[in-house]
Design a protein around this motif. Structure first.
Motif, short mmCIF file in Angstrom:
data_model
loop_
_atom_site.label_atom_id
_atom_site.label_comp_id
_atom_site.label_asym_id
_atom_site.label_seq_id
_atom_site.Cartn_x
_atom_site.Cartn_y
_atom_site.Cartn_z
N GLY A 16 16.69 91.68 71.64
CA GLY A 16 17.84 90.82 71.87
C GLY A 16 18.02 89.85 70.72
N PRO A 17 19.17 89.21 70.64
CA PRO A 17 19.43 88.29 69.53
C PRO A 17 18.55 87.05 69.60
CG PRO A 17 21.14 88.11 71.18
CD PRO A 17 20.29 89.29 71.58
N THR A 18 18.39 86.39 68.47
CA THR A 18 17.70 85.11 68.43
C THR A 18 18.42 84.14 69.37
OG1 THR A 18 17.08 85.47 66.12
CG2 THR A 18 16.96 83.21 66.95
N GLY A 19 17.65 83.49 70.24
CA GLY A 19 18.26 82.60 71.21
C GLY A 19 18.44 83.22 72.58
N SER A 20 18.02 84.48 72.73
CA SER A 20 18.17 85.15 74.03
C SER A 20 17.06 84.76 75.01
CB SER A 20 18.17 86.67 73.84
OG SER A 20 16.96 87.11 73.28
N LYS A 134 29.26 82.00 73.34
CA LYS A 134 29.23 80.54 73.36
C LYS A 134 27.83 80.03 73.66
CE LYS A 134 31.08 76.52 75.83
NZ LYS A 134 31.95 76.07 76.94
N ASP A 135 27.16 80.64 74.64
CA ASP A 135 25.79 80.24 74.98
C ASP A 135 24.84 80.52 73.82
OD1 ASP A 135 25.61 79.48 78.03
OD2 ASP A 135 26.97 81.17 77.90
N LEU A 136 25.02 81.69 73.19
CA LEU A 136 24.18 82.04 72.06
C LEU A 136 24.33 81.01 70.94
CD1 LEU A 136 22.34 84.01 70.49
CD2 LEU A 136 24.41 85.24 69.81
N GLN A 141 22.37 76.43 67.67
CA GLN A 141 22.71 75.13 67.09
C GLN A 141 21.86 74.02 67.69
OE1 GLN A 141 26.97 75.10 67.88
NE2 GLN A 141 27.44 75.61 65.75
N GLY A 142 21.47 74.19 68.95
CA GLY A 142 20.67 73.16 69.61
C GLY A 142 19.28 73.03 69.04
N ARG A 143 18.81 74.05 68.34
CA ARG A 143 17.48 73.97 67.74
C ARG A 143 17.44 72.98 66.58
NH1 ARG A 143 15.50 80.33 67.60
NH2 ARG A 143 15.51 80.64 69.87
N GLY A 144 18.59 72.81 65.92
CA GLY A 144 18.68 71.84 64.84
C GLY A 144 17.86 72.18 63.60
N VAL A 179 18.76 92.74 80.72
CA VAL A 179 18.64 91.53 81.52
C VAL A 179 19.51 90.44 80.90
CG1 VAL A 179 17.06 89.75 82.36
CG2 VAL A 179 16.28 92.12 82.18
N VAL A 180 20.37 89.82 81.71
CA VAL A 180 21.22 88.72 81.25
C VAL A 180 20.54 87.40 81.58
CG1 VAL A 180 23.49 87.63 81.40
CG2 VAL A 180 23.28 90.12 81.64
N ASN A 181 20.26 86.62 80.55
CA ASN A 181 19.54 85.36 80.73
C ASN A 181 20.52 84.22 81.03
OD1 ASN A 181 17.77 83.24 80.72
ND2 ASN A 181 17.35 83.31 78.52
N LYS A 182 20.89 84.09 82.31
CA LYS A 182 21.77 83.00 82.73
C LYS A 182 20.96 81.75 83.03
CE LYS A 182 25.31 86.03 84.74
NZ LYS A 182 26.04 86.38 86.00
N LYS A 183 19.98 81.89 83.91
CA LYS A 183 19.10 80.78 84.28
C LYS A 183 17.68 81.18 83.96
CE LYS A 183 22.11 79.06 87.97
NZ LYS A 183 22.20 78.71 89.41
#
Length: 218
Positions: A16-20, A134-136, A141-144, A179-183
């Motif tokens: 999966g992509p980075t951030g998944s 958007k979540d990805l 971006q949140g990692r800074g 698997v979709v990582n929602k929560k």
């Protein structure tokens, strides 16, 4: 007498992509099952980050050493991503399977297909996706710690992986689970359930260990 089922080891491949969320799920699985699961340590030519530990996070090699070992045939698979070399050592796979030790991998979809090709009975592939682009984007971006140019490169990589995923739809020997990582906690339970179920797949269990449970006395 202590009766136990025995089997060959399983190669659990998280994609999966980075951030998944791949890294988080691997860490939680290992923390919960320290005796049964271990994180496969890949080799890389990139320098270690501040929080990484040599031999645990990665086997850090110079580019020259990596290429030399690649030429010797030490790697099962290798790739170059964002200018750095990454690879899985042959001995890691063989030892894990033969000793019944389950291993966790975080590799791209091309590497996962290579595992499936060479170890079809021992490889379980799980592709994890965030619920939206958007979540990805927000997670990265949140990692800074990622500059804009690197961010764009990762978006391109994610797009390539998604396209590969779609091309593989319907092929039963490629991606086993999506698997979709929602929560985070809920998604972890889904991944955990996959691991537990795959460990109990009958075709992987040694027949000799099954026989001890098939005794009938009249």
């Amino acid at each position: 007498m202590n009766r136990e089922l025995t089997r060959k080891g399983i190669l659990f491949v998280l994609m999966g992509p980075t951030g998944s969320g791949k890294s988080t799920f691997c860490e939680r699985l290992i923390a919960e099952f320290p005796e049964e699961l271990s994180y496969s340590t890949s080799a890389t030519s990139r320098p270690p980050r501040a929080s990484e530990v040599a031999g645990k996070s990665y086997h850090f090699l110079s580019r020259e050493e990596f290429i030399a070992r690649r030429e010797k045939g030490d790697f099962f698979e290798w790739e170059e991503t964002h200018g750095n070399l990454y690879g899985t050592l042959q001995e890691t796979l063989v030892t894990g399977i033969q000793t019944g030790k389950d291993l966790l991998f975080q590799i791209d979809i091309r590497g996962a297909l290579n595992f499936k090709k060479h170890f079809p009975d021992n490889t379980v592939t799980i592709f994890i996706v965030p619920p939206s682009f958007k979540d990805l984007k927000e997670r990265l971006q949140g990692r800074g710690t990622v500059c804009e140019a690197e961010l764009q490169r990762r978006f391109v990589t994610a797009q390539d992986e998604y396209e590969a995923l779609l091309r593989l739809h319907g092929q039963t020997s490629a991606v086993d689970y999506l698997v979709v990582n929602k929560k985070l906690d809920q998604t972890y339970e889904e991944v955990r359930a996959i691991v537990m179920a795959e460990r109990a797949r009958y075709h992987r269990i040694d027949k000799d260990s099954v026989e001890q449970f098939c005794e009938v006395r009249v």
